[in-house]
Design a protein around this motif. Structure first.
Motif, PDB file in Angstrom:
ATOM      1  N   TYR A   1     -17.586  58.435 -21.100  1.00 21.42           N
ATOM      2  CA  TYR A   1     -18.609  58.740 -22.108  1.00 21.42           C
ATOM      3  C   TYR A   1     -17.963  58.932 -23.476  1.00 21.42           C
ATOM      4  O   TYR A   1     -18.410  58.364 -24.475  1.00 21.42           O
ATOM      5  CB  TYR A   1     -19.384  59.994 -21.689  1.00 21.42           C
ATOM      6  CG  TYR A   1     -20.399  60.473 -22.697  1.00 21.42           C
ATOM      7  CD1 TYR A   1     -21.608  59.806 -22.855  1.00 21.42           C
ATOM      8  CD2 TYR A   1     -20.161  61.585 -23.495  1.00 21.42           C
ATOM      9  CE1 TYR A   1     -22.550  60.238 -23.767  1.00 21.42           C
ATOM     10  CE2 TYR A   1     -21.087  62.021 -24.411  1.00 21.42           C
ATOM     11  CZ  TYR A   1     -22.278  61.350 -24.544  1.00 21.42           C
ATOM     12  OH  TYR A   1     -23.207  61.775 -25.459  1.00 21.42           O
ATOM     13  N   THR A   2     -16.901  59.728 -23.514  1.00 19.30           N
ATOM     14  CA  THR A   2     -16.221  60.008 -24.773  1.00 19.30           C
ATOM     15  C   THR A   2     -15.563  58.755 -25.339  1.00 19.30           C
ATOM     16  O   THR A   2     -15.640  58.483 -26.533  1.00 19.30           O
ATOM     17  CB  THR A   2     -15.170  61.119 -24.565  1.00 19.30           C
ATOM     18  OG1 THR A   2     -15.818  62.265 -24.007  1.00 19.30           O
ATOM     19  CG2 THR A   2     -14.514  61.504 -25.864  1.00 19.30           C
ATOM     20  N   GLU A   3     -14.929  58.004 -24.482  1.00 17.20           N
ATOM     21  CA  GLU A   3     -14.226  56.797 -24.913  1.00 17.20           C
ATOM     22  C   GLU A   3     -15.196  55.727 -25.411  1.00 17.20           C
ATOM     23  O   GLU A   3     -14.924  55.053 -26.409  1.00 17.20           O
ATOM     24  CB  GLU A   3     -13.416  56.260 -23.738  1.00 17.20           C
ATOM     25  CG  GLU A   3     -12.524  55.102 -24.054  1.00 17.20           C
ATOM     26  CD  GLU A   3     -11.740  54.683 -22.840  1.00 17.20           C
ATOM     27  OE1 GLU A   3     -12.292  53.906 -22.033  1.00 17.20           O
ATOM     28  OE2 GLU A   3     -10.599  55.143 -22.685  1.00 17.20           O
ATOM     29  N   ASP A   4     -16.300  55.560 -24.752  1.00 15.71           N
ATOM     30  CA  ASP A   4     -17.253  54.518 -25.136  1.00 15.71           C
ATOM     31  C   ASP A   4     -17.969  54.822 -26.451  1.00 15.71           C
ATOM     32  O   ASP A   4     -18.419  53.905 -27.135  1.00 15.71           O
ATOM     33  CB  ASP A   4     -18.285  54.287 -24.039  1.00 15.71           C
ATOM     34  CG  ASP A   4     -17.729  53.478 -22.886  1.00 15.71           C
ATOM     35  OD1 ASP A   4     -16.614  52.941 -23.029  1.00 15.71           O
ATOM     36  OD2 ASP A   4     -18.410  53.386 -21.859  1.00 15.71           O
ATOM     37  N   LEU A   5     -18.095  56.102 -26.812  1.00 19.41           N
ATOM     38  CA  LEU A   5     -18.756  56.445 -28.067  1.00 19.41           C
ATOM     39  C   LEU A   5     -17.810  56.405 -29.259  1.00 19.41           C
ATOM     40  O   LEU A   5     -18.248  56.478 -30.405  1.00 19.41           O
ATOM     41  CB  LEU A   5     -19.401  57.825 -27.962  1.00 19.41           C
ATOM     42  CG  LEU A   5     -20.682  57.858 -27.138  1.00 19.41           C
ATOM     43  CD1 LEU A   5     -21.160  59.286 -26.954  1.00 19.41           C
ATOM     44  CD2 LEU A   5     -21.763  57.019 -27.779  1.00 19.41           C
ATOM     45  N   ALA A   6     -16.513  56.285 -29.012  1.00 18.59           N
ATOM     46  CA  ALA A   6     -15.538  56.204 -30.098  1.00 18.59           C
ATOM     47  C   ALA A   6     -15.689  54.862 -30.818  1.00 18.59           C
ATOM     48  O   ALA A   6     -16.188  53.887 -30.242  1.00 18.59           O
ATOM     49  CB  ALA A   6     -14.129  56.349 -29.540  1.00 18.59           C
ATOM     50  N   PRO A   7     -15.280  54.801 -32.086  1.00 19.52           N
ATOM     51  CA  PRO A   7     -15.343  53.519 -32.798  1.00 19.52           C
ATOM     52  C   PRO A   7     -14.598  52.430 -32.027  1.00 19.52           C
ATOM     53  O   PRO A   7     -13.480  52.619 -31.575  1.00 19.52           O
ATOM     54  CB  PRO A   7     -14.653  53.822 -34.134  1.00 19.52           C
ATOM     55  CG  PRO A   7     -14.872  55.285 -34.330  1.00 19.52           C
ATOM     56  CD  PRO A   7     -14.822  55.885 -32.948  1.00 19.52           C
ATOM     57  N   GLY A   8     -15.256  51.305 -31.851  1.00 19.66           N
ATOM     58  CA  GLY A   8     -14.697  50.212 -31.070  1.00 19.66           C
ATOM     59  C   GLY A   8     -15.052  50.293 -29.596  1.00 19.66           C
ATOM     60  O   GLY A   8     -14.745  49.390 -28.834  1.00 19.66           O
ATOM     61  N   GLY A   9     -15.732  51.375 -29.198  1.00 17.77           N
ATOM     62  CA  GLY A   9     -16.121  51.550 -27.805  1.00 17.77           C
ATOM     63  C   GLY A   9     -17.351  50.739 -27.445  1.00 17.77           C
ATOM     64  O   GLY A   9     -18.051  50.192 -28.309  1.00 17.77           O
ATOM     65  N   TYR A  10     -17.633  50.681 -26.171  1.00 21.26           N
ATOM     66  CA  TYR A  10     -18.737  49.866 -25.646  1.00 21.26           C
ATOM     67  C   TYR A  10     -20.095  50.329 -26.173  1.00 21.26           C
ATOM     68  O   TYR A  10     -20.962  49.510 -26.468  1.00 21.26           O
ATOM     69  CB  TYR A  10     -18.709  49.918 -24.113  1.00 21.26           C
ATOM     70  CG  TYR A  10     -19.734  49.055 -23.452  1.00 21.26           C
ATOM     71  CD1 TYR A  10     -19.601  47.672 -23.427  1.00 21.26           C
ATOM     72  CD2 TYR A  10     -20.850  49.613 -22.848  1.00 21.26           C
ATOM     73  CE1 TYR A  10     -20.546  46.871 -22.820  1.00 21.26           C
ATOM     74  CE2 TYR A  10     -21.801  48.830 -22.236  1.00 21.26           C
ATOM     75  CZ  TYR A  10     -21.645  47.458 -22.221  1.00 21.26           C
ATOM     76  OH  TYR A  10     -22.586  46.671 -21.633  1.00 21.26           O
TER      77      TYR A  10
ATOM     78  N   LEU B   1     -17.067  63.320 -11.998  1.00 20.64           N
ATOM     79  CA  LEU B   1     -17.526  63.925 -13.242  1.00 20.64           C
ATOM     80  C   LEU B   1     -16.491  63.835 -14.359  1.00 20.64           C
ATOM     81  O   LEU B   1     -16.832  63.579 -15.514  1.00 20.64           O
ATOM     82  CB  LEU B   1     -17.939  65.377 -13.005  1.00 20.64           C
ATOM     83  CG  LEU B   1     -19.233  65.546 -12.226  1.00 20.64           C
ATOM     84  CD1 LEU B   1     -19.462  67.014 -11.885  1.00 20.64           C
ATOM     85  CD2 LEU B   1     -20.412  65.002 -13.006  1.00 20.64           C
ATOM     86  N   VAL B   2     -15.223  64.047 -14.030  1.00 16.91           N
ATOM     87  CA  VAL B   2     -14.170  63.916 -15.048  1.00 16.91           C
ATOM     88  C   VAL B   2     -14.098  62.475 -15.521  1.00 16.91           C
ATOM     89  O   VAL B   2     -13.982  62.202 -16.728  1.00 16.91           O
ATOM     90  CB  VAL B   2     -12.808  64.419 -14.497  1.00 16.91           C
ATOM     91  CG1 VAL B   2     -11.673  64.021 -15.412  1.00 16.91           C
ATOM     92  CG2 VAL B   2     -12.833  65.925 -14.312  1.00 16.91           C
ATOM     93  N   ASN B   3     -14.173  61.536 -14.589  1.00 14.17           N
ATOM     94  CA  ASN B   3     -14.180  60.124 -14.964  1.00 14.17           C
ATOM     95  C   ASN B   3     -15.370  59.807 -15.866  1.00 14.17           C
ATOM     96  O   ASN B   3     -15.236  59.094 -16.869  1.00 14.17           O
ATOM     97  CB  ASN B   3     -14.215  59.254 -13.708  1.00 14.17           C
ATOM     98  CG  ASN B   3     -14.140  57.790 -14.029  1.00 14.17           C
ATOM     99  OD1 ASN B   3     -13.332  57.372 -14.838  1.00 14.17           O
ATOM    100  ND2 ASN B   3     -14.985  57.006 -13.380  1.00 14.17           N
ATOM    101  N   GLY B   4     -16.526  60.324 -15.548  1.00 10.68           N
ATOM    102  CA  GLY B   4     -17.706  60.093 -16.368  1.00 10.68           C
ATOM    103  C   GLY B   4     -17.570  60.667 -17.763  1.00 10.68           C
ATOM    104  O   GLY B   4     -17.974  60.044 -18.753  1.00 10.68           O
ATOM    105  N   LEU B   5     -16.980  61.857 -17.888  1.00 12.04           N
ATOM    106  CA  LEU B   5     -16.786  62.469 -19.200  1.00 12.04           C
ATOM    107  C   LEU B   5     -15.806  61.658 -20.037  1.00 12.04           C
ATOM    108  O   LEU B   5     -16.028  61.431 -21.228  1.00 12.04           O
ATOM    109  CB  LEU B   5     -16.307  63.908 -19.057  1.00 12.04           C
ATOM    110  CG  LEU B   5     -16.082  64.676 -20.355  1.00 12.04           C
ATOM    111  CD1 LEU B   5     -17.371  64.770 -21.154  1.00 12.04           C
ATOM    112  CD2 LEU B   5     -15.527  66.055 -20.068  1.00 12.04           C
ATOM    113  N   VAL B   6     -14.731  61.197 -19.428  1.00 11.58           N
ATOM    114  CA  VAL B   6     -13.749  60.387 -20.150  1.00 11.58           C
ATOM    115  C   VAL B   6     -14.387  59.076 -20.615  1.00 11.58           C
ATOM    116  O   VAL B   6     -14.220  58.666 -21.769  1.00 11.58           O
ATOM    117  CB  VAL B   6     -12.503  60.128 -19.268  1.00 11.58           C
ATOM    118  CG1 VAL B   6     -11.602  59.079 -19.890  1.00 11.58           C
ATOM    119  CG2 VAL B   6     -11.736  61.418 -19.040  1.00 11.58           C
TER     120      VAL B   6
END
Length: 99
Positions: free
Chosen positions: A51-60, A44-49
């Motif tokens: 999710y947050t990282e991918d929605l940032a500008p330049g993310g997947y 779950l922690v991995n999924g939250l990280v």
């Protein structure tokens, strides 16, 4: 309401936590519940990280004009809060299982 929910993802998640938790429990002094909760928290922690990282500008998953609108950001914050709350509840359950 419950008929709209797809439980396949939950079943797979619980199966993965059970299998890996059982393996950790077999190879260590931890109880099955404690090991399964550790696996669940790690996923779950991995999924939250991610999710947050991918929605940032330049993310997947970042799409200008789609994922950076105020409405989308509000829904993303809501999802992150729910995800964080589930992590907190499982962390408290983990502490409780250790005691």
């Amino acid at each position: 309401m419950f008929r709209e929910i797809d439980y396949k993802g939950l079943a797979i998640f619980l199966a993965v936590c059970g299998v890996f938790g059982g393996g950790i429990s077999y190879c260590s002094e931890l109880s099955f519940v404690t090991a399964a909760l550790i696996v669940a928290l790690a996923l779950l922690v991995n999924g939250l990280v991610i999710y947050t990282e991918d929605l940032a500008p330049g993310g997947y998953d970042h799409q200008p004009g789609v994922t950076d609108t105020p409405e989308a950001k509000k829904e993303q914050k809501k999802a992150q809060r729910i995800h964080g709350t589930v992590i907190l509840v499982l962390f408290i359950a983990l502490l409780w299982s250790i005691i």
